[in-house]
Design a protein around this motif. Sequence first.
Motif, PDB file in Angstrom:
ATOM      1  N   HIS A  63      40.769  41.431  30.017  1.00  0.00           N
ATOM      2  CA  HIS A  63      42.635  40.669  29.732  1.00  0.00           C
ATOM      3  C   HIS A  63      42.590  38.715  29.766  1.00  0.00           C
ATOM      4  CE1 HIS A  63      46.820  41.610  29.644  1.00  0.00           C
ATOM      5  NE2 HIS A  63      46.707  40.614  30.585  1.00  0.00           N
ATOM      6  N   CYS A  64      41.251  38.775  30.351  1.00  0.00           N
ATOM      7  CA  CYS A  64      42.093  37.330  30.300  1.00  0.00           C
ATOM      8  C   CYS A  64      41.408  36.322  29.751  1.00  0.00           C
ATOM      9  CB  CYS A  64      42.044  36.154  31.987  1.00  0.00           C
ATOM     10  SG  CYS A  64      43.198  37.486  33.321  1.00  0.00           S
TER      11      CYS A  64
ATOM     12  N   CYS B 147      44.369  37.892  36.384  1.00  0.00           N
ATOM     13  CA  CYS B 147      45.188  40.136  35.950  1.00  0.00           C
ATOM     14  C   CYS B 147      45.504  40.569  37.052  1.00  0.00           C
ATOM     15  CB  CYS B 147      44.769  39.502  34.537  1.00  0.00           C
ATOM     16  SG  CYS B 147      43.267  40.571  35.365  1.00  0.00           S
TER      17      CYS B 147
ATOM     18  N   HIS C  22      39.182  41.120  39.527  1.00  0.00           N
ATOM     19  CA  HIS C  22      40.185  39.291  38.992  1.00  0.00           C
ATOM     20  C   HIS C  22      40.851  38.852  39.332  1.00  0.00           C
ATOM     21  CE1 HIS C  22      41.228  36.313  35.514  1.00  0.00           C
ATOM     22  NE2 HIS C  22      39.984  35.898  36.982  1.00  0.00           N
TER      23      HIS C  22
ATOM     24  N   CYS D  17      36.339  38.631  31.505  1.00  0.00           N
ATOM     25  CA  CYS D  17      37.194  38.900  32.064  1.00  0.00           C
ATOM     26  C   CYS D  17      38.008  40.073  30.463  1.00  0.00           C
ATOM     27  CB  CYS D  17      39.127  38.997  32.759  1.00  0.00           C
ATOM     28  SG  CYS D  17      39.669  39.836  33.015  1.00  0.00           S
TER      29      CYS D  17
HETATM   30 ZN   LIG Z   1      42.067  38.659  33.877  1.00  0.00          ZN
END
Ligand SMILES: [Zn+2]
Lengths: 100, 415
Positions: free
Chosen positions: A8-9, A61, A57, A6
């Motif tokens: 972001h994560c 997130c 996701h 991901c």
């Molecule tokens: Zn994420």
Amino acid sequence: MLLLNCPHCGPRNETEFNCGGESHVIRPSLDCSDVGWANYLFFHHNPKGVNLERWRHTFGCGRWFNVARDTISHNITAIYSMSEPRPDTSNGCVGAEVLS
Amino acid sequence: MKKYSLLSLASTGFSKRNWPQAWGSRPLQDAYDVVIVGGGGHGLATAYYLRKNHGIRKVAVLEKGWIGGGNTGRNTTVVRSNYLFAESTQFYEHSVKLYEGLARELNYNIMFSQRGMLTLAHSRHDLDAQRRWANAMRLHGVDSDLLDRSQVSQLAPALDCSPQARLPVLGGFIQRRAGTVRHDAVAWGYARAADALGVDIIQNCEVTGFEVGADGVQALKTNRGTIKAGKVGLAVAGHSTMMADMLGFRLPITSYPLQAFVSEPLKPVLDTVVLSPASGLYVSQSDKGELVVGGGLDLYASYAQRGNLATVEQVLRGLVTLFPSFSRLRMMRQWAGIVDVVHDSTPVLGRSPVPNVYLNCGWGTGGFKAIPGGGWCFAHTIAKDEPHPLTAAFGLDRFARGALIDETAASGIAH
Ligand SMILES: [Zn+2]
Ligand SMILES: Cc1cc2nc3c(=O)[nH]c(=O)nc-3n(C[C@H](O)[C@H](O)[C@H](O)COP(=O)(O)OP(=O)(O)OC[C@H]3O[C@@H](n4cnc5c(N)ncnc54)[C@H](O)[C@@H]3O)c2cc1C
């Protein structure tokens, strides 16, 4: 099992995600023909090989992003943002290295 | 074709020799009236009915591997007609009726065991929805019975029907004429009967392209050379998109793996098919004693015939939740087939955008029960170049017309 990275994560188990189907499908103008509208909604690529698809996701997130994934080996060769243009898949793959 | 009978089986069995070959390997011809691509149940049944019902003379079935090696030989063999909408119910009921007479028709024991299929209700909503579903079936002349909890418990005593169960069983409904059929026997039985009528069944013959002219396909390119064809019927399930790509049109299909599992054999414990939509599980017991277990689709599109671990966990979680006594069973085999999923869970059967090419696909997770009916109607469509009344609503044009048949009961399991 996929390990999806991901943006972001970071890397997470596939069960945290939903696959949202083919990317880069462009919605026609609202006065298009019924056939054009059906093509937009239903008649997608379903390739045996590299597929460009949207993932979310969901249990993380919540972010949407694009993935280039081979539908036989499940190798993921690119992860890129929703606003990036369609990458070149003409040689049957995307990106140089396998990301997961 | 040597007819199978009690006498012929006994005498050949005792002498242990002269077992006749079930079907011959005929040479591949250079031209056919109709070529069917795909030697699964649908392709073989279509070829049989093209000869039998419509007298088409030169028919071939081209199969890239061995017949029945696709989903027909990989499925969990549940046959039923408990659908919701008129179009689906009438078509699947026709198919179940053909199954009821098929062993005699083909002179081949397909082992149709009408042990019933029980769908569980785990909530008030399930009970209401099932009442609507079961009544809709009755209105279409298909058998269905609503059951309360004690009737369910009597039918399947191994089920955890206690009030404190994680998924309490509040009731259910049953189609008693549903059941299971020996899957390989369907492929082999149709192959043997079609061969006896003169159909060429060509295995190890992969279609790799088409020669298309002004009035449609003129020939098929295969690994065994070019074959001319008057008409072409496509029945390749999860690989239908590959055919459409070669022919230059699109299909509304996504290919997903669908998995199945078989346990070690045990003594008779379950004599009906049990489906629990809420837990994503269905299970039956084979004649050999193994539990045959299935569930919903894998999580994302794929052509990998392996299956995904998350789905394994989901299905087996459902199994041990509903049947706690099965928790110590070992699973012996797991596999997947690539199924052709359509948005409204209704098959695509009819003309394609290419004039002499016809489509039989979109069966998704439930096309085994449809083999006799699908073959029957597809043969009619090809022979007459017009849809069979039972499948007139299943054409590719329904997507642009907005005439989807959103058959929620198609899989019985929410995908
Ligand atoms: Zn994420
Ligand atoms: C695990 C699992 C469980 C299922 N359970 C049930 C169930 O309980 N009840 C039910 O009704 N349905 C069930 N189904 C669905 C059912 O199995 C299918 O819908 C049905 O078997 C489809 O039959 P078919 O003849 O269309 O396809 P298939 O049997 O898959 O046949 C297609 C054939 O086409 C061949 N082919 C592909 N490409 C080419 C080519 N280029 N050239 C030549 N040949 C080619 C393939 O090798 C294959 O043999 C299940 C499916 C799976 C995978």
